[in-house]
Design a protein around this motif. Structure first.
Motif, PDB file in Angstrom:
ATOM      1  N   VAL A   1       0.832  -1.207   0.000  1.00 42.56           N
ATOM      2  CA  VAL A   1       0.000   0.000   0.000  1.00 42.56           C
ATOM      3  C   VAL A   1       0.865   1.254   0.000  1.00 42.56           C
ATOM      4  O   VAL A   1       0.561   2.229  -0.699  1.00 42.56           O
ATOM      5  N   MET A   2       1.958   1.241   0.768  1.00 44.09           N
ATOM      6  CA  MET A   2       2.826   2.408   0.816  1.00 44.09           C
ATOM      7  C   MET A   2       3.475   2.660  -0.550  1.00 44.09           C
ATOM      8  O   MET A   2       3.584   3.798  -0.992  1.00 44.09           O
ATOM      9  N   LYS A   3       3.873   1.598  -1.234  1.00 39.25           N
ATOM     10  CA  LYS A   3       4.434   1.759  -2.576  1.00 39.25           C
ATOM     11  C   LYS A   3       3.397   2.288  -3.555  1.00 39.25           C
ATOM     12  O   LYS A   3       3.708   3.088  -4.425  1.00 39.25           O
ATOM     13  N   ARG A   4       2.162   1.832  -3.400  1.00 38.02           N
ATOM     14  CA  ARG A   4       1.096   2.329  -4.272  1.00 38.02           C
ATOM     15  C   ARG A   4       0.814   3.809  -4.002  1.00 38.02           C
ATOM     16  O   ARG A   4       0.564   4.576  -4.929  1.00 38.02           O
ATOM     17  N   ASN A   5       0.886   4.227  -2.749  1.00 41.35           N
ATOM     18  CA  ASN A   5       0.626   5.622  -2.393  1.00 41.35           C
ATOM     19  C   ASN A   5       1.805   6.539  -2.699  1.00 41.35           C
ATOM     20  O   ASN A   5       1.640   7.759  -2.702  1.00 41.35           O
ATOM     21  N   ALA A   6       2.972   5.987  -2.952  1.00 42.04           N
ATOM     22  CA  ALA A   6       4.159   6.803  -3.235  1.00 42.04           C
ATOM     23  C   ALA A   6       4.211   7.169  -4.717  1.00 42.04           C
ATOM     24  O   ALA A   6       5.214   6.992  -5.396  1.00 42.04           O
ATOM     25  N   ASN A   7       3.124   7.690  -5.207  1.00 43.53           N
ATOM     26  CA  ASN A   7       3.018   8.112  -6.596  1.00 43.53           C
ATOM     27  C   ASN A   7       2.910   9.629  -6.591  1.00 43.53           C
ATOM     28  O   ASN A   7       1.836  10.173  -6.392  1.00 43.53           O
ATOM     29  N   PHE A   8       4.010  10.312  -6.809  1.00 42.49           N
ATOM     30  CA  PHE A   8       4.067  11.757  -6.650  1.00 42.49           C
ATOM     31  C   PHE A   8       3.826  12.447  -7.984  1.00 42.49           C
ATOM     32  O   PHE A   8       4.470  12.138  -8.975  1.00 42.49           O
ATOM     33  N   VAL A   9       2.885  13.373  -7.982  1.00 46.32           N
ATOM     34  CA  VAL A   9       2.494  14.043  -9.217  1.00 46.32           C
ATOM     35  C   VAL A   9       3.022  15.464  -9.298  1.00 46.32           C
ATOM     36  O   VAL A   9       2.997  16.060 -10.361  1.00 46.32           O
ATOM     37  N   LYS A  10       3.488  16.003  -8.203  1.00 47.68           N
ATOM     38  CA  LYS A  10       3.997  17.376  -8.184  1.00 47.68           C
ATOM     39  C   LYS A  10       5.514  17.358  -8.326  1.00 47.68           C
ATOM     40  O   LYS A  10       6.202  16.650  -7.606  1.00 47.68           O
ATOM     41  N   GLY A  11       6.040  18.109  -9.246  1.00 47.83           N
ATOM     42  CA  GLY A  11       7.483  18.231  -9.370  1.00 47.83           C
ATOM     43  C   GLY A  11       8.128  17.085 -10.111  1.00 47.83           C
ATOM     44  O   GLY A  11       7.500  16.341 -10.854  1.00 47.83           O
ATOM     45  N   TYR A  12       9.404  16.935  -9.864  1.00 52.46           N
ATOM     46  CA  TYR A  12      10.252  15.982 -10.565  1.00 52.46           C
ATOM     47  C   TYR A  12      10.196  14.641  -9.841  1.00 52.46           C
ATOM     48  O   TYR A  12      10.536  14.530  -8.682  1.00 52.46           O
ATOM     49  N   SER A  13       9.779  13.586 -10.528  1.00 52.22           N
ATOM     50  CA  SER A  13       9.658  12.280  -9.900  1.00 52.22           C
ATOM     51  C   SER A  13      10.190  11.204 -10.838  1.00 52.22           C
ATOM     52  O   SER A  13       9.775  11.126 -11.992  1.00 52.22           O
ATOM     53  N   VAL A  14      11.110  10.376 -10.330  1.00 47.60           N
ATOM     54  CA  VAL A  14      11.644   9.276 -11.131  1.00 47.60           C
ATOM     55  C   VAL A  14      11.410   7.912 -10.468  1.00 47.60           C
ATOM     56  O   VAL A  14      11.802   6.900 -11.008  1.00 47.60           O
ATOM     57  N   GLY A  15      10.778   7.885  -9.291  1.00 39.68           N
ATOM     58  CA  GLY A  15      10.445   6.628  -8.640  1.00 39.68           C
ATOM     59  C   GLY A  15      11.457   6.125  -7.632  1.00 39.68           C
ATOM     60  O   GLY A  15      11.341   4.989  -7.174  1.00 39.68           O
ATOM     61  N   ASP A  16      12.441   6.923  -7.266  1.00 38.00           N
ATOM     62  CA  ASP A  16      13.447   6.477  -6.299  1.00 38.00           C
ATOM     63  C   ASP A  16      12.841   6.204  -4.929  1.00 38.00           C
ATOM     64  O   ASP A  16      13.207   5.225  -4.269  1.00 38.00           O
ATOM     65  N   THR A  17      11.930   7.044  -4.492  1.00 39.28           N
ATOM     66  CA  THR A  17      11.318   6.842  -3.172  1.00 39.28           C
ATOM     67  C   THR A  17      10.487   5.565  -3.161  1.00 39.28           C
ATOM     68  O   THR A  17      10.546   4.789  -2.202  1.00 39.28           O
ATOM     69  N   LYS A  18       9.727   5.320  -4.213  1.00 41.87           N
ATOM     70  CA  LYS A  18       8.919   4.110  -4.282  1.00 41.87           C
ATOM     71  C   LYS A  18       9.800   2.866  -4.236  1.00 41.87           C
ATOM     72  O   LYS A  18       9.498   1.898  -3.535  1.00 41.87           O
ATOM     73  N   ARG A  19      10.909   2.893  -4.952  1.00 41.17           N
ATOM     74  CA  ARG A  19      11.822   1.745  -4.953  1.00 41.17           C
ATOM     75  C   ARG A  19      12.566   1.592  -3.630  1.00 41.17           C
ATOM     76  O   ARG A  19      13.048   0.507  -3.308  1.00 41.17           O
TER      77      ARG A  19
END
Length: 118
Positions: A42-60
Motif C-alpha cells: 500500500v505504501m508503494k502504491r501511495n508513493a506516486n508523486f504528481v507534483k514536481g520531478y519524480s523518477v520513482g526512487d522513493t517508491k523503490r
C-alpha cells in the motif's frame, strides 16, 4: 508539526495471557508478516508523486524488514528526502504516503489480532 506513526497497546499482561490460551506464536508471526507485506504494498502504491520531478526512487526505496525473530515488521522509505515529501516544506506542499498507509493498516492489524484472540 511531525506526526507520530506508532501506537501502543495497554493491558499487555491480559493480552499475553489471552494469546497463550487462544493462539500460537506462529499465528502472531504470520499476522505480523502479512500486515507488514500489505503495508509495504500500500505504501508503494501511495508513493506516486504528481507534483514536481519524480523518477520513482522513493517508491523503490520502500522496503519491508522482519526483525525480532518475526515479531517486528518495519516498512520505511530509505531516501534521505522522503520526510520532505511526507510533510512538505515552505516551498513544497506535502504529499503524504507513509501516514495514510499506516493508519489504514493499523486498523487491519488490530482486527487480525482481535480475531486471533477470540
Amino acid at each position: 508539526m511531525a506526526r507520530s506513526s506508532s501506537f501502543s497497546v495497554t493491558g499487555i499482561r491480559q493480552l499475553r495471557g489471552q494469546l497463550k490460551r487462544n493462539a500460537s506464536l506462529q499465528d502472531i508471526k504470520n499476522i505480523i508478516r502479512l500486515n507488514g507485506s500489505e503495508l509495504d504494498r500500500v505504501m508503494k502504491r501511495n508513493a506516486n508523486f504528481v507534483k514536481g520531478y519524480s523518477v520513482g526512487d522513493t517508491k523503490r526505496s520502500i522496503n519491508l524488514s522482519i526483525r525480532d525473530n518475526g515479531f517486528t515488521a518495519k516498512v520505511a522509505p530509505t531516501t534521505n528526502y522522503s520526510p520532505y515529501l511526507e510533510y512538505g516544506t515552505r516551498y513544497m506542499s506535502a504529499q503524504p504516503f507513509v501516514y495514510p498507509s499506516f493508519t489504514v493498516q493499523k486498523v487491519k492489524f488490530l482486527n487480525d489480532l482481535t480475531r486471533v484472540m477470540r
